[in-house]
Scaffold this active site. Structure first.
Site, PDB file in Angstrom:
ATOM      1  N   SER A 245       0.845  -1.201   0.000  1.00 52.56           N
ATOM      2  CA  SER A 245       0.000   0.000   0.000  1.00 52.56           C
ATOM      3  C   SER A 245       0.873   1.241   0.000  1.00 52.56           C
ATOM      4  O   SER A 245       1.653   1.470   0.930  1.00 52.56           O
ATOM      5  CB  SER A 245      -0.900   0.023   1.232  1.00 52.56           C
TER       6      SER A 245
ATOM      7  N   HIS B 238      -1.339  -1.369  -4.164  1.00 56.55           N
ATOM      8  CA  HIS B 238      -2.595  -0.949  -3.528  1.00 56.55           C
ATOM      9  C   HIS B 238      -2.592   0.572  -3.329  1.00 56.55           C
ATOM     10  O   HIS B 238      -1.670   1.137  -2.735  1.00 56.55           O
ATOM     11  CB  HIS B 238      -2.721  -1.664  -2.183  1.00 56.55           C
TER      12      HIS B 238
ATOM     13  N   ASP C 102      -4.693   3.698  -1.854  1.00 57.76           N
ATOM     14  CA  ASP C 102      -5.776   4.073  -0.930  1.00 57.76           C
ATOM     15  C   ASP C 102      -6.257   5.493  -1.194  1.00 57.76           C
ATOM     16  O   ASP C 102      -5.488   6.446  -1.099  1.00 57.76           O
ATOM     17  CB  ASP C 102      -5.271   3.983   0.521  1.00 57.76           C
TER      18      ASP C 102
ATOM     19  N   MET D 210      -8.903   8.315   0.071  1.00 59.80           N
ATOM     20  CA  MET D 210      -9.804   8.711   1.168  1.00 59.80           C
ATOM     21  C   MET D 210     -10.321  10.121   0.898  1.00 59.80           C
ATOM     22  O   MET D 210      -9.573  10.981   0.449  1.00 59.80           O
ATOM     23  CB  MET D 210      -9.037   8.707   2.492  1.00 59.80           C
TER      24      MET D 210
ATOM     25  N   HIS E 217      -8.419   1.354  -3.947  1.00 63.13           N
ATOM     26  CA  HIS E 217      -9.371   1.155  -2.836  1.00 63.13           C
ATOM     27  C   HIS E 217     -10.028   2.496  -2.522  1.00 63.13           C
ATOM     28  O   HIS E 217      -9.401   3.365  -1.919  1.00 63.13           O
ATOM     29  CB  HIS E 217      -8.572   0.603  -1.634  1.00 63.13           C
TER      30      HIS E 217
ATOM     31  N   MET F 214     -12.093   4.640  -0.457  1.00 66.37           N
ATOM     32  CA  MET F 214     -12.749   4.878   0.841  1.00 66.37           C
ATOM     33  C   MET F 214     -13.443   6.229   0.721  1.00 66.37           C
ATOM     34  O   MET F 214     -12.996   7.250   1.255  1.00 66.37           O
ATOM     35  CB  MET F 214     -11.706   4.853   1.960  1.00 66.37           C
TER      36      MET F 214
ATOM     37  N   MET G  16     -11.888  -5.919   5.234  1.00 66.48           N
ATOM     38  CA  MET G  16     -11.032  -5.037   6.038  1.00 66.48           C
ATOM     39  C   MET G  16     -10.743  -5.689   7.397  1.00 66.48           C
ATOM     40  O   MET G  16     -11.662  -6.157   8.075  1.00 66.48           O
ATOM     41  CB  MET G  16     -11.711  -3.680   6.270  1.00 66.48           C
TER      42      MET G  16
ATOM     43  N   GLY H 232      -9.191   3.943   7.206  1.00 69.11           N
ATOM     44  CA  GLY H 232      -8.909   5.333   7.563  1.00 69.11           C
ATOM     45  C   GLY H 232      -7.448   5.671   7.720  1.00 69.11           C
ATOM     46  O   GLY H 232      -7.032   6.770   7.408  1.00 69.11           O
TER      47      GLY H 232
ATOM     48  N   GLY I  32      -1.033   1.535   9.824  1.00 70.36           N
ATOM     49  CA  GLY I  32      -0.375   1.269  11.099  1.00 70.36           C
ATOM     50  C   GLY I  32      -1.286   0.867  12.248  1.00 70.36           C
ATOM     51  O   GLY I  32      -0.889   0.947  13.410  1.00 70.36           O
TER      52      GLY I  32
ATOM     53  N   ASP J  61      -6.888  -6.366   4.289  1.00 67.22           N
ATOM     54  CA  ASP J  61      -6.243  -5.055   4.337  1.00 67.22           C
ATOM     55  C   ASP J  61      -6.330  -4.507   5.757  1.00 67.22           C
ATOM     56  O   ASP J  61      -7.427  -4.326   6.291  1.00 67.22           O
ATOM     57  CB  ASP J  61      -6.967  -4.134   3.347  1.00 67.22           C
ATOM     58  N   GLY J  62      -5.147  -4.247   6.335  1.00 70.68           N
ATOM     59  CA  GLY J  62      -5.092  -3.643   7.658  1.00 70.68           C
ATOM     60  C   GLY J  62      -4.339  -4.501   8.657  1.00 70.68           C
ATOM     61  O   GLY J  62      -4.776  -5.605   8.974  1.00 70.68           O
ATOM     62  N   GLY J  63      -3.194  -3.987   9.099  1.00 65.36           N
ATOM     63  CA  GLY J  63      -2.424  -4.690  10.128  1.00 65.36           C
ATOM     64  C   GLY J  63      -1.796  -5.993   9.662  1.00 65.36           C
ATOM     65  O   GLY J  63      -1.485  -6.867  10.476  1.00 65.36           O
TER      66      GLY J  63
ATOM     67  N   GLY K  50       0.982  -2.050   4.223  1.00 58.25           N
ATOM     68  CA  GLY K  50       1.502  -0.692   4.126  1.00 58.25           C
ATOM     69  C   GLY K  50       2.713  -0.521   4.999  1.00 58.25           C
ATOM     70  O   GLY K  50       3.867  -0.614   4.538  1.00 58.25           O
ATOM     71  N   SER K  51       2.467  -0.321   6.304  1.00 59.74           N
ATOM     72  CA  SER K  51       3.589  -0.035   7.196  1.00 59.74           C
ATOM     73  C   SER K  51       4.562  -1.200   7.326  1.00 59.74           C
ATOM     74  O   SER K  51       5.752  -0.982   7.544  1.00 59.74           O
ATOM     75  CB  SER K  51       3.085   0.409   8.570  1.00 59.74           C
TER      76      SER K  51
HETATM   77  C1  DX5 Z   1      -6.371   1.604   5.730  1.00 56.00           C
HETATM   78  C2  DX5 Z   1      -5.995   1.347   4.313  1.00 56.00           C
HETATM   79  C3  DX5 Z   1      -4.896   0.380   4.197  1.00 56.00           C
HETATM   80  C4  DX5 Z   1      -3.598   0.827   4.826  1.00 56.00           C
HETATM   81  C5  DX5 Z   1      -2.997  -0.390   5.431  1.00 56.00           C
HETATM   82  O1  DX5 Z   1      -7.590   2.171   5.838  1.00 56.00           O
HETATM   83  O2  DX5 Z   1      -7.082   0.818   3.576  1.00 56.00           O
HETATM   84  O3  DX5 Z   1      -4.678  -0.050   2.861  1.00 56.00           O
HETATM   85  O4  DX5 Z   1      -2.696   1.384   3.916  1.00 56.00           O
HETATM   86  O5  DX5 Z   1      -1.931  -0.043   6.214  1.00 56.00           O
HETATM   87  P1  DX5 Z   1      -1.223  -1.077   7.202  1.00 56.00           P
HETATM   88  O6  DX5 Z   1      -0.756  -2.224   6.360  1.00 56.00           O
HETATM   89  O7  DX5 Z   1      -0.133  -0.288   7.805  1.00 56.00           O
HETATM   90  O8  DX5 Z   1      -2.272  -1.499   8.198  1.00 56.00           O
HETATM   91 ZN    ZN Z   2      -6.607  -0.075   1.555  1.00 51.97          ZN
END
Ligand code: DX5
Ligand code: ZN
Length: 215
Positions: A9, A33, A35, A37, A64, A66, A139, A144, A147, A173-175, A195-196
């Site tokens: 991401s 990916h 994102d 928002m 994605h 959002m 998700m 949002g 990390g 997606d997420g963590g 992502g992180s």
């Molecule tokens: C969060 C995003 C994710 C985000 C994931 O709302 O949709 O794609 O970048 O980040 P990590 O992998 O750090 O949770």
């Molecule tokens: Zn995402």
């Protein structure tokens, strides 16, 4: 079981050097990916379609959205900017009919339609669009920001969906980290956003290899 893909991401990448950042991870990933928002569907605001247009990679872009009730015009901007997969949130529209209409619009314009659900949204809420989507995004954090801590509960939806649909792409997606990726993979997910745990590290290639080793 469909092909396993890592989707870094770019939310956690350096946006001032985005093509350099992508070039580094490109040989090791299946999707990038992206994102988006809007500051309404989620509190934060990120990049727009003009930014996406500047991305030069040949790796398919997994966009994605959002975004609250994205219009056809808004969606088309992202397809024209290079989006290969466009993900819409179930919660972003007032009715399933409207969601279905927009997913069909994505398909008619040459991109792959995908639907996302927040951690607490039931799988049942998307049953009437499963026949037209190429991918479902489950998700594993509240959308949002990057990390956040992985939530294990949504993984039950991954398991349930994989049971009823052996061929669909299931993205989480997420963590997602070397500690959590195995849980999602075992349940049947095959597309892993990170992502992180990739761009937050100095050695991104080692980071991706660690993720893959734990699938
Ligand atoms: C969060 C995003 C994710 C985000 C994931 O709302 O949709 O794609 O970048 O980040 P990590 O992998 O750090 O949770
Ligand atoms: Zn995402």
């Amino acid at each position: 079981m469909p092909k396993i893909k890592i989707a870094p991401s770019i939310l956690s990448a350096d946006w001032n050097h985005i093509n350099k950042e992508i070039k580094e991870v490109k040989p090791y990933c299946g999707l990038i990916h992206v994102d988006i928002m809007d500051g309404i569907f989620v509190p934060n605001k990120t990049i727009d379609s003009k930014f996406v247009k500047k991305i030069t990679t040949k790796v398919p872009l997994d966009v994605h959205l959002m975004v609250q009730e994205p219009s056809e015009e808004y969606i088309l901007d992202f397809i024209n900017a290079g989006g290969s997969i466009i993900t819409l949130h179930q919660e972003a529209y007032g009715s399933i009919g409207e969601l279905r209409e927009k997913l069909n619009f994505i398909k008619a314009n040459g991109a792959k339609p995908s639907v996302a659900i927040r951690p607490k949204t039931p799988l049942n809420s998307i049953k009437d669009v499963l026949d037209i989507v190429d991918m479902v995004l489950i998700m594993t954090v509240e959308p949002g920001m990057a990390g956040q801590k992985f939530m294990p509960e949504p993984i039950n939806k991954v398991r349930e969906l994989r049971k009823i649909n052996p061929n669909i792409d299931i993205e989480v997606d997420g963590g997602i980290s070397p500690e959590t990726i195995g849980i999602a993979a075992k349940a049947g997910a095959n597309v892993f956003v990170a992502g992180s745990s990739i761009f937050g590290r100095t050695d991104r290639i080692t980071a991706i290899k660690e993720l893959k080793r734990n699938i």
